[in-house]
Design a protein around this motif. Structure first.
Motif, short mmCIF file in Angstrom:
data_model
loop_
_atom_site.label_atom_id
_atom_site.label_comp_id
_atom_site.label_asym_id
_atom_site.label_seq_id
_atom_site.Cartn_x
_atom_site.Cartn_y
_atom_site.Cartn_z
N UNK A 99 -64.45 7.30 -21.98
CA UNK A 99 -63.08 6.83 -21.74
C UNK A 99 -62.50 7.51 -20.51
N UNK A 100 -62.69 8.81 -20.41
CA UNK A 100 -62.17 9.54 -19.25
C UNK A 100 -62.84 9.09 -17.96
N UNK A 101 -64.15 8.81 -18.03
CA UNK A 101 -64.87 8.35 -16.85
C UNK A 101 -64.36 6.99 -16.39
N UNK A 102 -64.14 6.08 -17.34
CA UNK A 102 -63.62 4.76 -16.98
C UNK A 102 -62.22 4.86 -16.40
N UNK A 103 -61.44 5.81 -16.89
CA UNK A 103 -60.08 5.98 -16.37
C UNK A 103 -60.11 6.47 -14.93
N UNK A 104 -61.06 7.37 -14.62
CA UNK A 104 -61.19 7.88 -13.25
C UNK A 104 -61.65 6.79 -12.30
N UNK A 105 -62.50 5.88 -12.79
CA UNK A 105 -63.02 4.82 -11.93
C UNK A 105 -61.94 3.86 -11.45
N UNK A 106 -60.85 3.77 -12.19
CA UNK A 106 -59.78 2.82 -11.82
C UNK A 106 -59.19 3.16 -10.45
N UNK A 107 -59.20 4.44 -10.08
CA UNK A 107 -58.62 4.85 -8.80
C UNK A 107 -59.61 5.65 -7.97
N UNK A 108 -60.89 5.37 -8.15
CA UNK A 108 -61.92 6.04 -7.38
C UNK A 108 -62.99 5.01 -6.98
N UNK A 109 -63.01 4.59 -5.69
CA UNK A 109 -62.18 5.10 -4.59
C UNK A 109 -60.73 4.67 -4.71
N UNK A 110 -59.80 5.40 -4.08
CA UNK A 110 -58.38 5.07 -4.19
C UNK A 110 -58.07 3.72 -3.55
N UNK A 111 -57.05 3.06 -4.05
CA UNK A 111 -56.60 1.78 -3.50
C UNK A 111 -55.76 2.05 -2.26
N UNK A 112 -56.16 1.45 -1.14
CA UNK A 112 -55.48 1.69 0.12
C UNK A 112 -55.00 0.39 0.75
N UNK A 113 -53.81 0.43 1.32
CA UNK A 113 -53.29 -0.66 2.15
C UNK A 113 -52.79 -0.01 3.43
N UNK A 114 -53.47 -0.28 4.52
CA UNK A 114 -53.13 0.35 5.80
C UNK A 114 -53.10 1.88 5.67
N UNK A 115 -54.12 2.41 5.01
CA UNK A 115 -54.29 3.86 4.83
C UNK A 115 -53.20 4.50 3.97
N UNK A 116 -52.46 3.70 3.23
CA UNK A 116 -51.46 4.21 2.29
C UNK A 116 -51.98 3.99 0.88
N UNK A 117 -52.00 5.04 0.07
CA UNK A 117 -52.51 4.94 -1.30
C UNK A 117 -51.47 4.24 -2.17
N UNK A 118 -51.94 3.23 -2.94
CA UNK A 118 -51.07 2.52 -3.89
C UNK A 118 -51.62 2.75 -5.30
N UNK A 119 -50.71 2.90 -6.25
CA UNK A 119 -51.13 3.23 -7.61
C UNK A 119 -50.59 2.27 -8.67
N UNK A 120 -49.65 1.42 -8.29
CA UNK A 120 -49.10 0.47 -9.26
C UNK A 120 -48.71 -0.81 -8.54
N UNK A 121 -48.33 -1.82 -9.32
CA UNK A 121 -48.03 -3.13 -8.74
C UNK A 121 -46.83 -3.09 -7.81
N UNK A 122 -45.86 -2.21 -8.10
CA UNK A 122 -44.67 -2.12 -7.24
C UNK A 122 -45.04 -1.62 -5.85
N UNK A 123 -45.85 -0.57 -5.79
CA UNK A 123 -46.25 -0.03 -4.49
C UNK A 123 -47.17 -1.01 -3.75
N UNK A 124 -47.99 -1.77 -4.49
CA UNK A 124 -48.83 -2.79 -3.86
C UNK A 124 -47.97 -3.85 -3.18
N UNK A 125 -46.98 -4.35 -3.89
CA UNK A 125 -46.10 -5.38 -3.32
C UNK A 125 -45.36 -4.84 -2.10
N UNK A 126 -44.91 -3.61 -2.18
CA UNK A 126 -44.14 -3.01 -1.08
C UNK A 126 -45.02 -2.83 0.16
#
Length: 217
Positions: A99-126
């Protein structure tokens, strides 16, 4: 476009969230999606990617990016399991290394938009909106969210517009109409002057400045 956004893509969510789909698979799906939409809407190959995925009210087409959406949905699902009312599920979420491994995989590698890390839908939209408005073709859309109602035609599936009219409207919205300025990209020696007034022929010039279209305006 309406069927794709309302029916086809949502049908993929459940399968992709529960599967072991990695970032390369999701990235290929996004590329295939954009390739098809470019073909349907007759958009050039250099249309900025953010135009496809930014919210409709921000000037985009509002289509989800699976590379960004699925990992966030997976993380949210795992977070809900860890807060379950069932103590057995909570114990599994707390003690299981899988469970912990699957949780880490969700943000590894980190989600990037123009080299800015996004972690939720609000930051993705922004960040998608900022990426679109920061591009040459999308900078004129930066005020779209001030009047959201004028953007509803993009996604409401209305039959009031013909297919050809919809294509032309999307091309103007995306700033991809064939003008001399746009045709000069990569060809600095091409003439970019308007035939009517000898100013730089851009879509903004044609719609707002050129005396040739003054009467229509």
């Amino acid at each position: 476009m309406y069927i794709l956004k309302s029916n086809l893509l949502p049908k993929l969510y459940h399968r992709l969230v529960l599967s072991r789909s990695n970032c390369s698979v999701l990235r290929r799906l996004d590329k295939s999606l954009r390739k098809s939409i470019r073909s349907w809407l007759r958009l050039p190959h250099d249309t900025v990617n953010a135009f496809f995925h930014a919210e409709v009210k921000e000037g985009g087409l509002g289509l989800p990016s699976l590379r960004l959406t699925i990992p966030i949905m997976k993380a949210a699902r795992l977070a809900r399991l860890s807060k379950s009312l069932d103590p057995a599920i909570v114990a599994l979420a707390t003690l299981s290394p899988n469970f912990a491994r699957e949780k880490r995989k969700c943000h590894n590698p980190p989600l990037l938009i123009n080299n800015v890390v996004v972690t939720d839908s609000t930051s993705v939209k922004r960040q998608l909106a900022a990426s679109l408005h920061g591009s040459v073709d999308g900078r004129g859309l930066s005020s779209s969210n001030l009047v959201p109602s004028v953007n509803t035609w993009v996604s409401d599936g209305s039959a009031l517009m013909s297919g050809a009219s919809f294509l032309h409207a999307v091309q103007i919205r995306a700033g991809t109409v064939a003008t001399k300025l746009r045709a000069s990209r990569g060809h600095v020696t091409l003439n970019v002057r308007c035939d009517a007034c000898w100013r730089t022929e851009s879509i903004g010039h044609i719609l707002q400045v050129c005396p040739r279209t003054w009467g229509h305006r």
